[in-house]
Design an enzyme around this catalytic site. Structure first.
Site, PDB file in Angstrom:
ATOM      1  CE1 TYR A  66     -13.043  -7.331   2.367  1.00 11.90           C
ATOM      2  CE2 TYR A  66     -11.274  -8.396   1.147  1.00 11.90           C
ATOM      3  CZ  TYR A  66     -11.697  -7.513   2.126  1.00 11.90           C
ATOM      4  OH  TYR A  66     -10.774  -6.815   2.851  1.00 11.90           O
TER       5      TYR A  66
ATOM      6  CG  ASP B  82      -8.843  -2.964  -3.996  1.00  9.47           C
ATOM      7  OD1 ASP B  82      -8.275  -2.398  -3.047  1.00  9.47           O
ATOM      8  OD2 ASP B  82      -9.681  -3.872  -3.831  1.00  9.47           O
TER       9      ASP B  82
ATOM     10  NE  ARG C  44      -7.849   6.969   3.004  1.00  8.94           N
ATOM     11  CZ  ARG C  44      -8.659   5.909   3.022  1.00  8.94           C
ATOM     12  NH1 ARG C  44      -9.517   5.726   2.061  1.00  8.94           N
ATOM     13  NH2 ARG C  44      -8.616   5.056   4.022  1.00  8.94           N
TER      14      ARG C  44
ATOM     15  NE  ARG D  37      -4.163  -1.674   0.381  1.00  5.41           N
ATOM     16  CZ  ARG D  37      -5.210  -1.460   1.190  1.00  5.41           C
ATOM     17  NH1 ARG D  37      -5.313  -0.363   1.880  1.00  5.41           N
ATOM     18  NH2 ARG D  37      -6.154  -2.358   1.276  1.00  5.41           N
TER      19      ARG D  37
ATOM     20  NE  ARG E 264      -9.724   7.537  -3.763  1.00  4.92           N
ATOM     21  CZ  ARG E 264     -11.018   7.730  -3.616  1.00  4.92           C
ATOM     22  NH1 ARG E 264     -11.684   8.507  -4.436  1.00  4.92           N
ATOM     23  NH2 ARG E 264     -11.678   7.136  -2.650  1.00  4.92           N
TER      24      ARG E 264
HETATM   25  O1  CP3 Z   1       0.041  -1.406  -2.525  1.00  2.12           O
HETATM   26  C1  CP3 Z   1      -0.261  -0.519  -3.354  1.00  2.12           C
HETATM   27  O2  CP3 Z   1       0.188   0.631  -3.316  1.00  2.12           O
HETATM   28  C2  CP3 Z   1      -1.150  -0.899  -4.525  1.00  2.12           C
HETATM   29  C3  CP3 Z   1      -2.506  -0.696  -4.348  1.00  2.12           C
HETATM   30  C4  CP3 Z   1      -3.415  -1.613  -3.560  1.00  2.12           C
HETATM   31  C5  CP3 Z   1      -4.704  -1.179  -3.136  1.00  2.12           C
HETATM   32  N1  CP3 Z   1      -5.348  -2.240  -2.579  1.00  2.12           N
HETATM   33  C6  CP3 Z   1      -5.232   0.190  -3.348  1.00  2.12           C
HETATM   34  C7  CP3 Z   1      -6.337   0.648  -2.478  1.00  2.12           C
HETATM   35  C8  CP3 Z   1      -3.288  -2.953  -3.167  1.00  2.12           C
HETATM   36  C9  CP3 Z   1      -2.103  -3.873  -3.336  1.00  2.12           C
HETATM   37  C10 CP3 Z   1      -4.509  -3.326  -2.552  1.00  2.12           C
HETATM   38  C11 CP3 Z   1      -4.781  -4.687  -2.067  1.00  2.12           C
HETATM   39  C12 CP3 Z   1      -5.915  -4.915  -1.178  1.00  2.12           C
HETATM   40  N2  CP3 Z   1      -7.171  -4.381  -1.226  1.00  2.12           N
HETATM   41  C13 CP3 Z   1      -5.911  -5.876  -0.135  1.00  2.12           C
HETATM   42  C14 CP3 Z   1      -4.748  -6.759   0.216  1.00  2.12           C
HETATM   43  C15 CP3 Z   1      -3.729  -6.045   1.010  1.00  2.12           C
HETATM   44  C16 CP3 Z   1      -4.121  -5.744   2.435  1.00  2.12           C
HETATM   45  O3  CP3 Z   1      -4.116  -4.572   2.798  1.00  2.12           O
HETATM   46  O4  CP3 Z   1      -4.421  -6.686   3.182  1.00  2.12           O
HETATM   47  C17 CP3 Z   1      -7.174  -5.861   0.474  1.00  2.12           C
HETATM   48  C18 CP3 Z   1      -7.616  -6.686   1.649  1.00  2.12           C
HETATM   49  C19 CP3 Z   1      -7.976  -4.920  -0.241  1.00  2.12           C
HETATM   50  C20 CP3 Z   1      -9.405  -4.570   0.006  1.00  2.12           C
HETATM   51  C21 CP3 Z   1      -9.535  -3.125   0.273  1.00  2.12           C
HETATM   52  N3  CP3 Z   1      -9.611  -2.166  -0.711  1.00  2.12           N
HETATM   53  C22 CP3 Z   1      -9.501  -2.454   1.526  1.00  2.12           C
HETATM   54  C23 CP3 Z   1      -9.435  -3.128   2.882  1.00  2.12           C
HETATM   55  C24 CP3 Z   1      -9.552  -1.071   1.274  1.00  2.12           C
HETATM   56  C25 CP3 Z   1      -9.434   0.066   2.283  1.00  2.12           C
HETATM   57  C26 CP3 Z   1     -10.652   0.805   2.646  1.00  2.12           C
HETATM   58  C27 CP3 Z   1     -10.294   2.207   3.173  1.00  2.12           C
HETATM   59  O5  CP3 Z   1     -10.949   3.152   2.746  1.00  2.12           O
HETATM   60  O6  CP3 Z   1      -9.361   2.336   3.948  1.00  2.12           O
HETATM   61  C28 CP3 Z   1      -9.636  -0.916  -0.135  1.00  2.12           C
HETATM   62  C29 CP3 Z   1      -9.660   0.342  -0.887  1.00  2.12           C
HETATM   63  C30 CP3 Z   1      -8.297   0.743  -1.382  1.00  2.12           C
HETATM   64  N4  CP3 Z   1      -7.503  -0.025  -2.173  1.00  2.12           N
HETATM   65  C31 CP3 Z   1      -7.623   1.966  -1.134  1.00  2.12           C
HETATM   66  C32 CP3 Z   1      -6.403   1.921  -1.839  1.00  2.12           C
HETATM   67  C33 CP3 Z   1      -5.335   2.990  -1.957  1.00  2.12           C
HETATM   68  C34 CP3 Z   1      -8.176   3.058  -0.225  1.00  2.12           C
HETATM   69  C35 CP3 Z   1      -8.022   4.442  -0.586  1.00  2.12           C
HETATM   70  C36 CP3 Z   1      -9.019   5.015  -1.555  1.00  2.12           C
HETATM   71  O7  CP3 Z   1     -10.228   4.743  -1.473  1.00  2.12           O
HETATM   72  O8  CP3 Z   1      -8.522   5.798  -2.370  1.00  2.12           O
END
Ligand code: CP3
Length: 351
Positions: free
Chosen positions: A149, A74, A29, A25, A38
């Site tokens: 999920y 994602d 943000r 990640r 965003r």
């Molecule tokens: O690592 C990176 O920089 C690449 C981008 C990336 C995202 N999601 C972008 C994202 C990666 C590798 C993921 C993987 C991901 N997504 C996982 C596996 C990794 C982990 O953290 O366990 C999981 C479980 C998800 C599911 C998911 N998507 C979650 C839990 C969230 C967060 C919700 C929140 O608002 O905090 C997301 C949304 C998401 N995916 C964001 C980002 C940057 C949140 C920010 C936004 O909405 O812009």
């Protein structure tokens, strides 16, 4: 043009002059530039726009000096085309409008055709290959984590519906694992053919399983996935959280490297994986909010243990938290690079 391959050499357990560093990640943000983008684009809109998606992918490489880029995307992105109606809800995560409740829901899922369904993902990778000087990591979610999920309908604390389907409806469960396994192989193969230099499979929530259930209900599909990538010759990483007790099994999936979190000491992880894989990790992401001397002390301890054997990639034990100060990540990246370089160099002189 690739001019820094220390990350790929570490995954192959070859000689390195310092430990490679990147962060799960690392685009997100905590970056002002990301928050600015965003304001006018959703995450999905960023992913649909190769120029913008490549820019977001490069942000942490340019700002932090990390040794690898990870495709901005994602784990939910490939699920849309197979029929999963999801949305990404701020501060919560993915929510699904049509959760899987039984065999007929699994049978209704469609196979993925990356070039038709996700051409923007492949175009982003191709574009990044012309821009990046560090390796590009492609990625996918793993079957258990994606299924959690799809079945729960959103994030979960206990994975009760998921585990119930696993035990009560083995036919639906095994078909779901098989379909997701095929999706992941097809999707990752397309990413590698487009130019990804390594792949990571995120099984963030699989640590919720008892080892016996992991072995019976998940390990076979994981072995099939990594076997299905073998001929491509790119290194692979298998990552999960809370997986200390599963590390012996993780070493058997066929990945080049295994991600570990901060709950597992590095020597213990090495013992449990028996030198079969490289390791990646494992600083607690919450530690980045400690005073710098505390961060430095913990990073130093990780490096000191890591350099004892080849095959280590410095990372956090889970994703970067949105509240983190980018300067701290930048200092950490520089510190780990310099300090590990000094330690490795000193070992050479005394060898
Ligand atoms: O690592 C990176 O920089 C690449 C981008 C990336 C995202 N999601 C972008 C994202 C990666 C590798 C993921 C993987 C991901 N997504 C996982 C596996 C990794 C982990 O953290 O366990 C999981 C479980 C998800 C599911 C998911 N998507 C979650 C839990 C969230 C967060 C919700 C929140 O608002 O905090 C997301 C949304 C998401 N995916 C964001 C980002 C940057 C949140 C920010 C936004 O909405 O812009």
């Amino acid at each position: 043009m690739l001019n820094n391959d220390v990350f790929l050499r570490a995954l192959r357990r070859e000689k390195v002059e310092r430990l490679p560093v990147w962060y799960m990640r690392q685009a997100g943000r905590y970056q002002a530039e990301y928050r600015e983008i965003r304001k006018t684009h959703t995450l999905e809109e960023i992913c649909l726009n190769p120029a913008l998606c490549a820019q977001v992918t490069r942000l942490p490489v340019e700002q932090l000096g990390v040794d690898a880029a990870i495709l901005f995307s994602d784990i939910m992105i490939p699920l849309g085309p197979i029929g999963v109606q999801y949305s990404l809800v701020k501060d919560r995560g993915p929510e699904i409008a049509n959760p899987i409740r039984g065999l007929s829901d699994v049978q209704a899922l469609r196979p993925i055709r990356p070039h038709m369904d996700l051409p923007h993902v492949l175009a982003t990778i191709q574009l990044l290959k012309t821009q990046l000087e560090v390796p590009l990591i492609g990625f996918s979610g793993a079957p258990f984590t994606l299924a959690s999920y799809m079945i729960e309908g959103g994030p979960s604390r206990d994975y009760l519906r998921t585990k119930t389907m696993m035990h009560q409806d083995p036919k639906a469960w095994s078909l779901l694992m098989e379909q997701l396994g095929e999706l992941i192989v097809t999707y990752l193969r397309a990413q590698v053919k487009a130019g990804a230099d390594a792949v990571q499979v995120f099984d963030s929530w699989v640590g919720s399983l008892a080892p016996v259930d992991y072995r019976q209900h998940v390990l076979p599909v994981m072995q099939k996935i990594f076997a299905g990538l073998q001929d491509l010759g790119v290194p692979s990483i298998y990552f999960g959280v809370n997986t200390g007790e599963l590390l012996g099994d993780f070493a058997e999936v066929g990945a080049s490297a295994v991600g570990i979190d901060w709950r597992v000491p590095i020597p213990v992880a090495r013992q449990r994986t028996q030198g079969k894989v490289a390791l990646q990790g494992n600083l607690d992401p919450a530690l980045l909010f400690a005073p710098w001397p505390v961060i430095e002390e913990r990073a130093r301890a990780i490096v000191d243990e890591a350099v004892a054997q080849p095959g280590f990639v410095f990372n956090l034990g889970h994703g970067v938290l949105p509240q983190v100060n980018p300067e701290v990540l930048k200092n950490l990246t520089r510190f780990v690079g310099e300090y590990s370089g000094r330690v490795i160099n000193a070992r050479k002189e005394f060898a």
